[in-house]
Design a protein around this motif. Structure first.
Motif, short mmCIF file in Angstrom:
data_model
loop_
_atom_site.label_atom_id
_atom_site.label_comp_id
_atom_site.label_asym_id
_atom_site.label_seq_id
_atom_site.Cartn_x
_atom_site.Cartn_y
_atom_site.Cartn_z
N ARG A 25 0.97 -1.19 0.03
CA ARG A 25 0.05 0.00 -0.14
C ARG A 25 0.79 1.36 0.06
N ARG A 29 4.23 4.28 -7.60
CA ARG A 29 4.09 3.34 -8.82
C ARG A 29 5.19 3.54 -9.55
N TYR A 32 6.76 -0.37 -9.09
CA TYR A 32 5.83 -1.61 -9.32
C TYR A 32 6.82 -2.43 -10.38
N GLU A 50 -0.45 -10.04 -6.72
CA GLU A 50 -0.89 -8.86 -5.98
C GLU A 50 -0.49 -7.60 -6.83
N HIS A 53 -2.71 -7.24 -9.72
CA HIS A 53 -4.19 -6.88 -9.83
C HIS A 53 -4.20 -5.31 -9.02
N LYS A 54 -3.20 -4.61 -8.76
CA LYS A 54 -3.23 -3.39 -8.18
C LYS A 54 -2.30 -2.49 -9.17
N PRO A 56 -0.66 0.16 -11.43
CA PRO A 56 -1.02 1.71 -11.35
C PRO A 56 -0.87 2.34 -12.80
N GLY A 88 -8.81 -8.02 -11.79
CA GLY A 88 -8.74 -6.52 -11.89
C GLY A 88 -9.69 -5.92 -12.60
N ASP A 91 -12.23 -4.36 -10.15
CA ASP A 91 -11.60 -3.65 -9.16
C ASP A 91 -11.35 -2.22 -10.03
N ARG A 93 -9.59 0.34 -8.89
CA ARG A 93 -8.35 0.82 -8.71
C ARG A 93 -7.20 0.34 -9.30
N CYS A 94 -7.47 -0.80 -10.31
CA CYS A 94 -6.71 -1.21 -11.13
C CYS A 94 -6.66 -0.43 -12.62
#
Length: 551
Positions: A25, A29, A32, A50, A53-54, A56, A88, A91, A93-94
């Motif tokens: 968290r 970015r 990543y 993970e 999935h997130k 950015p 994702g 979601d 956020r993805c």
């Protein structure tokens, strides 16, 4: 391979998956990418899942060309990536919108845990179909929820209308007793104003609420994520690929290079109809019984792909040595079809057996070729004479003439071709061409003029140790050469070889066990050192030879 400080830190961070909720968290970015590379390198599928999935960024590329010594991603990590992409989609956020997997597959080498082209294609198509099914399922649930929400609003409006009518009747009784009171028309106008306000509030609710049918239906119509990949199709995967390409959903599959094996002309045509027109750079057809007529039918369809630069045909049964009716007409159609490929830069024809027909094929191409591969093509002297004078000769960067037997009659054309291509030629293969010491000696001056040549393959030619040493001396005078694939000298074989053995005989004939093969390599490397060149890789390993290592 020396790892940077950033790579070492990323490797340490992803090594403990139990702590990922603590650091993920807070990761900016910019980190990543290094973390995902470390997850692939360390085979950490949970960390891959993970991070993807997130993700950015709007674009994620996994694959491409690997550095020397860098292993390909494991099968578990690739599967975790695909599952994370599907998760994702639901979601917000993805931010991922483009997934580039071009070059991810591994076709050669002893990488047991990696994912090949066929397996990756099947996994991608399964992911696309599952994502579409999940989107339809979620859409059905949203529609049911929206229907209940709409029914509830309708009942509320009906109740308000009933109350308004009752209040209107009561007001009429009261107003009839009061002189100059408001009329029924005034009350109805007030009610209409309230109805407009109510409808505006409902419209605002449909826009603001993420579960509303208007918002979700618009998202379902639009493609949420573009998936770019190289597709491998054979008889077992053809139907699944066609379903994935024709299924609407949040994922859209785009093909960069298409490779098909052992499928019919009609199946290839069906597949081409389903492919997106933009972005297809190359088509590779292997072990398919096309024939000249079938290929002539396919070529007009290839003209519909504006970015097509590469066409490869391997063992497709284009044999023109048989006297069959209609062959010449079909060959003319083939020439016209090639003329429509405006952007073609690479043409590979393997074992098609088209002796004497090279002029008909290559002269129709509108642009000069940069890569021309003609192994096992039974080239005639007329073919080589045309090639040396064609508009392709001065632009060729990669030329493969392996397994086309050369002699004193064809050697002048080859020398003229090398002279024309001396400024551009980077990779040359003359393996299995029947070059003995005398023929190679006549060819070496022309080879020495190719100042841009980076790799040279001379495997499976009947050369003695003296001929090999002379070839190495010529190679040492070529400033750009970095790799030389040489054959085992005739002295290393057991007695009994013919005077001028073929490549098949050299491949099958046993080596003399009493002779240490490594001594040959040491003697040739000594010649290089005496010439002041230690940057040329000498190898006789035909199976693991890779010309692209020098790029």
């Amino acid at each position: 391979m020396v790892l940077s400080l950033l790579s070492l830190c990323a490797k340490e961070v992803v090594s403990d998956h139990s702590s990922s909720p603590l650091w993920l968290r807070w990761v900016p970015r910019e980190l990543y990418g290094p973390l995902l590379e470390a997850s692939f390198a360390g085979c950490r599928p949970l960390a891959v899942s993970e991070l993807v999935h997130k993700w950015p960024e709007r674009r994620l590329r996994v694959g491409g060309r690997r550095k020397r010594g860098q292993p390909p991603p494991s099968r578990l990590c690739v599967q975790a990536l695909l599952l994370a992409v599907v998760r994702g989609l639901s979601d917000q956020r993805c931010a991922l919108r483009v997934l580039d997997l071009c070059g991810l597959q591994v076709e050669e080498g002893p990488m047991v845990d990696s994912m090949g082209g066929w397996s990756l294609t099947v996994a991608l198509c399964t992911m696309i179909v599952q994502a579409s099914a999940g989107a339809h399922r979620r859409d059905g649930e949203r529609k049911r929820f929206s229907a209940l929400h709409r029914d509830k609003n309708v009942k509320r409006e009906r109740g308000q209308q009933k109350k308004a009518r009752e209040a209107s009747d009561d007001n009429e009784v009261v107003m009839s007793c009061i002189d100059g009171g408001p009329s029924r028309e005034v009350l109805e106008e007030d009610y209409m104003v309230q109805g407009v306000r109510r409808r505006m509030e409902m419209a605002r609710t449909l826009i603001d609420e993420p579960s509303s049918i208007t918002y979700r239906e618009e998202n379902d119509i639009c493609v949420q994520l573009q998936v770019r990949a190289d597709i491998f199709v054979n008889a077992r995967s053809w139907e699944r690929v066609c379903v994935a390409l024709s299924t609407p959903g949040p994922l859209k599959l785009q093909c960069r290079y298409l490779r098909v094996e052992e499928i019919s002309v009609s199946s290839i045509r069906t597949l081409l109809d389903l492919l997106p027109r933009e972005g297809l750079l190359g088509i590779d057809v292997r072990y398919s019984n096309l024939g000249v007529t079938g290929l002539a039918q396919l070529l007009p369809m290839l003209a519909a792909f504006p970015d097509l630069k590469s066409l490869r045909l391997h063992y497709c049964n284009l044999d023109l040595r048989r006297d069959q009716p209609g062959q010449q007409e079909a060959l003319g159609d083939l020439s016209q079809g090639l003329a429509q490929l405006q952007q073609l830069r690479r043409l590979s024809l393997t074992a098609l057996r088209l002796p004497g027909q090279l002029r008909v094929l290559l002269s129709s191409l509108p642009q000069p070729l940069e890569v021309l591969e003609l192994p096992y093509l039974s080239l005639s002297p007329a073919d080589l004479a045309y090639l040396s004078c064609s508009h392709h000769s001065s632009s060729i960067q990669q030329l493969d003439l392996s397994e086309n037997r050369l002699d004193v009659n064809t050697l002048p054309s080859v020398r003229r071709l090398l002279s024309q291509a001396s400024g551009t030629l980077c990779h040359l293969s003359l393996s299995g061409c029947g070059l003995n010491d005398d023929l190679l000696g006549l060819l070496l001056p022309s080879l020495g003029c190719c100042l841009s040549l980076k790799s040279l393959a001379l495997a499976l030619n009947p050369l003695s140790m003296a001929g090999l040493q002379e070839a190495v001396r010529t190679a040492a005078r070529m400033p750009s050469l970095r790799q030389l694939l040489y054959p085992n000298p005739l002295e290393d074989y057991q007695p009994g070889l013919p005077e001028r053995p073929s490549s098949a005989q050299l491949l099958d004939w046993p080596l003399d066990e009493s002779i240490d093969v490594s001594i040959t390599g040491s003697r040739l490397n000594k010649v290089l050192q005496d010439c002041g060149r230690a940057d040329i890789l000498l190898t006789c390993d035909l199976l693991n030879y890779d010309k692209d290592l020098v790029d």
